[in-house]
Design a protein around this motif. Structure first.
Motif, PDB file in Angstrom:
ATOM      1  N   ILE A 416      47.229  33.422  30.895  1.00 32.30           N
ATOM      2  CA  ILE A 416      46.130  32.499  30.625  1.00 32.30           C
ATOM      3  C   ILE A 416      44.826  33.238  30.355  1.00 32.30           C
ATOM      4  CG2 ILE A 416      44.827  30.550  31.571  1.00 32.30           C
ATOM      5  CD1 ILE A 416      47.249  29.834  33.252  1.00 32.30           C
ATOM      6  N   ALA A 417      44.630  34.383  31.042  1.00 35.94           N
ATOM      7  CA  ALA A 417      43.399  35.179  30.861  1.00 35.94           C
ATOM      8  C   ALA A 417      43.794  36.624  30.577  1.00 35.94           C
ATOM      9  CB  ALA A 417      42.513  35.079  32.100  1.00 35.94           C
ATOM     10  N   PRO A 418      44.247  36.929  29.378  1.00 32.59           N
ATOM     11  CA  PRO A 418      44.780  38.270  29.077  1.00 32.59           C
ATOM     12  C   PRO A 418      43.764  39.398  29.207  1.00 32.59           C
ATOM     13  CG  PRO A 418      44.537  36.955  27.064  1.00 32.59           C
ATOM     14  CD  PRO A 418      44.306  36.025  28.209  1.00 32.59           C
ATOM     15  N   ASN A 419      42.483  39.090  29.191  1.00 32.18           N
ATOM     16  CA  ASN A 419      41.459  40.135  29.293  1.00 32.18           C
ATOM     17  C   ASN A 419      41.137  40.520  30.727  1.00 32.18           C
ATOM     18  OD1 ASN A 419      41.139  40.168  26.473  1.00 32.18           O
ATOM     19  ND2 ASN A 419      39.665  38.467  26.566  1.00 32.18           N
ATOM     20  N   PHE A 433      36.766  37.269  43.789  1.00 34.02           N
ATOM     21  CA  PHE A 433      37.243  37.531  42.424  1.00 34.02           C
ATOM     22  C   PHE A 433      36.246  37.024  41.377  1.00 34.02           C
ATOM     23  CE2 PHE A 433      38.724  33.185  42.985  1.00 34.02           C
ATOM     24  CZ  PHE A 433      38.564  32.622  41.728  1.00 34.02           C
ATOM     25  N   ARG A 434      35.398  36.051  41.756  1.00 32.23           N
ATOM     26  CA  ARG A 434      34.417  35.521  40.806  1.00 32.23           C
ATOM     27  C   ARG A 434      33.415  36.596  40.376  1.00 32.23           C
ATOM     28  NH1 ARG A 434      33.522  29.807  40.693  1.00 32.23           N
ATOM     29  NH2 ARG A 434      35.201  28.670  41.728  1.00 32.23           N
ATOM     30  N   ASP A 435      33.173  37.583  41.261  1.00 30.55           N
ATOM     31  CA  ASP A 435      32.237  38.654  40.930  1.00 30.55           C
ATOM     32  C   ASP A 435      32.824  39.649  39.930  1.00 30.55           C
ATOM     33  OD1 ASP A 435      30.474  37.517  42.750  1.00 30.55           O
ATOM     34  OD2 ASP A 435      31.241  38.724  44.419  1.00 30.55           O
ATOM     35  N   LEU A 436      34.154  39.667  39.808  1.00 28.97           N
ATOM     36  CA  LEU A 436      34.817  40.621  38.930  1.00 28.97           C
ATOM     37  C   LEU A 436      35.107  40.065  37.547  1.00 28.97           C
ATOM     38  CD1 LEU A 436      37.479  42.028  41.441  1.00 28.97           C
ATOM     39  CD2 LEU A 436      35.222  42.978  40.931  1.00 28.97           C
ATOM     40  N   SER A 438      34.269  37.888  34.114  1.00 31.91           N
ATOM     41  CA  SER A 438      33.153  37.498  33.258  1.00 31.91           C
ATOM     42  C   SER A 438      33.068  35.978  33.150  1.00 31.91           C
ATOM     43  CB  SER A 438      33.345  38.086  31.863  1.00 31.91           C
ATOM     44  OG  SER A 438      34.476  37.505  31.223  1.00 31.91           O
ATOM     45  N   PRO A 439      31.882  35.423  32.880  1.00 31.42           N
ATOM     46  CA  PRO A 439      31.746  33.966  32.751  1.00 31.42           C
ATOM     47  C   PRO A 439      32.665  33.379  31.683  1.00 31.42           C
ATOM     48  CG  PRO A 439      29.588  35.011  32.915  1.00 31.42           C
ATOM     49  CD  PRO A 439      30.582  36.111  32.786  1.00 31.42           C
ATOM     50  N   GLN A 440      32.967  34.153  30.641  1.00 31.08           N
ATOM     51  CA  GLN A 440      33.837  33.631  29.587  1.00 31.08           C
ATOM     52  C   GLN A 440      35.285  33.477  30.063  1.00 31.08           C
ATOM     53  OE1 GLN A 440      31.871  36.259  29.348  1.00 31.08           O
ATOM     54  NE2 GLN A 440      30.348  35.857  27.738  1.00 31.08           N
ATOM     55  N   SER A 444      39.512  30.272  32.677  1.00 26.16           N
ATOM     56  CA  SER A 444      40.949  30.548  32.536  1.00 26.16           C
ATOM     57  C   SER A 444      41.537  31.066  33.841  1.00 26.16           C
ATOM     58  CB  SER A 444      41.178  31.571  31.415  1.00 26.16           C
ATOM     59  OG  SER A 444      40.746  31.080  30.169  1.00 26.16           O
ATOM     60  N   VAL A 445      40.792  31.914  34.549  1.00 24.62           N
ATOM     61  CA  VAL A 445      41.266  32.432  35.836  1.00 24.62           C
ATOM     62  C   VAL A 445      41.378  31.299  36.858  1.00 24.62           C
ATOM     63  CG1 VAL A 445      40.733  33.978  37.756  1.00 24.62           C
ATOM     64  CG2 VAL A 445      40.366  34.734  35.402  1.00 24.62           C
TER      65      VAL A 445
END
Length: 495
Positions: A416-419, A433-436, A438-440, A444-445
């Motif tokens: 879902i979030a390949p990056n 994990f929210r700190d790691l 990116s907002p974009q 997806s995470v």
């Protein structure tokens, strides 16, 4: 004691963040249940051989020592060890309280008193996430364990000065100690406890530290099976003197009640541990607010626990309450599997009410059924078996829940979030994990997180279905006719 079973649930995200050990989340509860499950079969023998008061206080002391270790933990392994010690102490507390009350009054007067114990106990279970959330947000998660110390003083000091009657005639302690291995079946305990430990380690390690087909995991499964088979032969050889006599366990009322109790507790722990993770990780709320979000579970379960305790002596039959619970619990927990980042408040409140009302109606019924199916001499062993089932089931299922979640998250994040680095998300903890990310990539995470939690609730719902089927075997007899002094029941002995 039952406050301690789930008070850590809303503190888990903060603990996993501090120790950077999201992979250990399942063990914070499983270790507690492991300690209880390993020692629980032995508690029946202990209460049958030694004085109730001093046996109860000894278990209480062990529980308090474990609580201190948890509060002072400097690492995740230290916390897990403390939880295991606290669980070992807790193994004799609920069964001990029920045995003590049962030794004080005749059978016909027990249901309302046992209902009172269960009502207070379940109140501890359901308010624990709120209390844990308050400590975690307002002070520190460590007070979730330190709180047991003042409670311990309030409870234990008056008990020291109470005269507690014995449920059966007992031999002097010196005579029992000289033949302790025979009275307590220590050989049986030395076989059963390692079998349980090996099984749980295999479930915890599989797919996490080691692949499922690794020699370590396969070896643990084989060792658990082999040890358990040896215990079965030994237990059969010991007969009624065995750790868990087969002559008692094979009665339908007893094994069906044990299964029902185990399945219900599996749904309780699944809900109380994974809903706070959903609220904090996916919804992004604080620990204390996630506890507030559990109020529908708290209120629904508390209300129906009291209501069922009042009604069952009047209705006279246990299975209707357990069947009612077996219908509502799978529906409510099954609906939890639809939770997503944008799920509305009305939905998750309604889902909680459905599941908690069913659980409140059914949780105390296995104890009521077993109380009315055994005599005084069997009471300690029967309660030990029932509560062992209560602990062993959630212990196994909590490791399964954690395995399902971790495996799902590692699989879904790359899809879902390949990056995003899935390993970094898992290692960061349920809120950090929210700190790691990116907002974009965060939306997806969050979807991957909620889908992973949904997979956990599929198994929670399946456990609820198991409780529904077990409920049909819990004794279709009128307990109003059973609630009288049992023929041949030995008189209470002051001790």
């Amino acid at each position: 004691m039952l406050l301690d079973t789930s008070i850590v649930s809303t503190a888990v995200p903060a603990i996993s963040d501090e120790f950077h050990a999201l992979q250990d989340v399942g063990w914070y509860a499983a270790a507690y249940n492991l300690g209880s499950a390993a020692l629980q079969p032995l508690t029946g023998k202990i209460y049958n051989c030694f004085r109730l008061k001093w046996s109860f206080l000894t278990f209480f002391l062990i529980f308090e020592v474990g609580s201190v270790l948890c509060g002072a933990a400097q690492s995740s392994p230290m916390l897990i060890v403390g939880r295991a010690i606290a669980g070992a102490g807790a193994s004799g507390l609920l069964s001990g309280s029920i045995i003590i009350v049962s030794s004080c009054v005749p059978l016909r007067r027990r249901p309302p008193l046992i209902g009172t114990i269960q009502g207070v106990a379940q109140m501890g279970t359901v308010i624990a996430p709120l209390v844990g959330g308050a400590f975690t947000s307002g002070v520190t998660w460590r007070w979730s364990f330190y709180i047991n110390l003042p409670f311990g003083a309030i409870v234990s000091i008056p008990i020291i000065f109470l005269r507690i009657p014995e449920q059966i005639q007992k031999k002097p302690a010196r005579e029992i100690l000289s033949r302790l291995h025979r009275h307590l079946d220590l050989v049986g305990f030395a076989l059963l406890a390692p079998a349980v430990v090996q099984l749980l380690l295999a479930l915890e390690f599989g797919g996490n530290q080691f692949p499922w087909n690794s020699s370590q995991v396969i070896g643990l499964f084989v060792g658990a099976f082999a040890t358990f088979v040896v215990w079965i032969f030994w237990n059969r050889y010991k007969g009624d003197e065995g750790l868990l006599p087969f002559s008692m366990m094979k009665r339908r009322v007893i094994w069906a009640s044990a299964l029902n109790y185990s399945f219900q507790m599996e749904t309780l722990f699944g809900t109380s541990y994974w809903l706070p993770i959903y609220f904090q990780a996916v919804k992004g709320v604080s620990a204390i607010l996630s506890g507030v979000y559990l109020l529908p579970t708290i209120l629904g379960q508390l209300l129906f626990t009291v209501l069922a305790g009042v009604l069952v002596p009047r209705v006279g039959y246990v299975p209707p309450f357990s069947i009612f619970a077996g219908i509502l619990i799978p529906i409510g927990t099954g609906l939890f599997s639809t939770l997503q980042p944008d799920t509305s408040t009305a939905k998750w409140v309604g889902y909680q009410l459905i599941a908690s009302c069913g659980r409140g109606a059914g949780l105390q019924m296995p104890i009521v059924a077993v109380q009315n199916a055994v005599d005084q001499r069997e009471l300690s062993t029967a309660m030990a078996f029932l509560l062992w089932a209560q602990y062993i089931g959630p212990t196994i299922f909590l490791t399964l829940y954690n395995t399902i979640f971790s495996t799902s998250l590692r699989s879904l994040v790359p899809q879902i979030a390949p990056n995003v680095d899935a390993s970094a998300v898992v290692a960061a903890g349920a809120t950090s994990f929210r700190d790691l990310v990116s907002p974009q990539d965060l939306p997806s995470v969050l979807v991957a997180y909620s889908d992973s939690i949904d997979n956990v609730f599929y198994l929670v719902a399946a456990a609820g279905v198991g409780g529904f089927f077990a409920a049909w075997g819990m004794g279709w007899y009128d307990i109003r006719q059973k609630n009288r002094e049992s023929p041949g029941e030995p008189p209470a002995v002051e001790g």
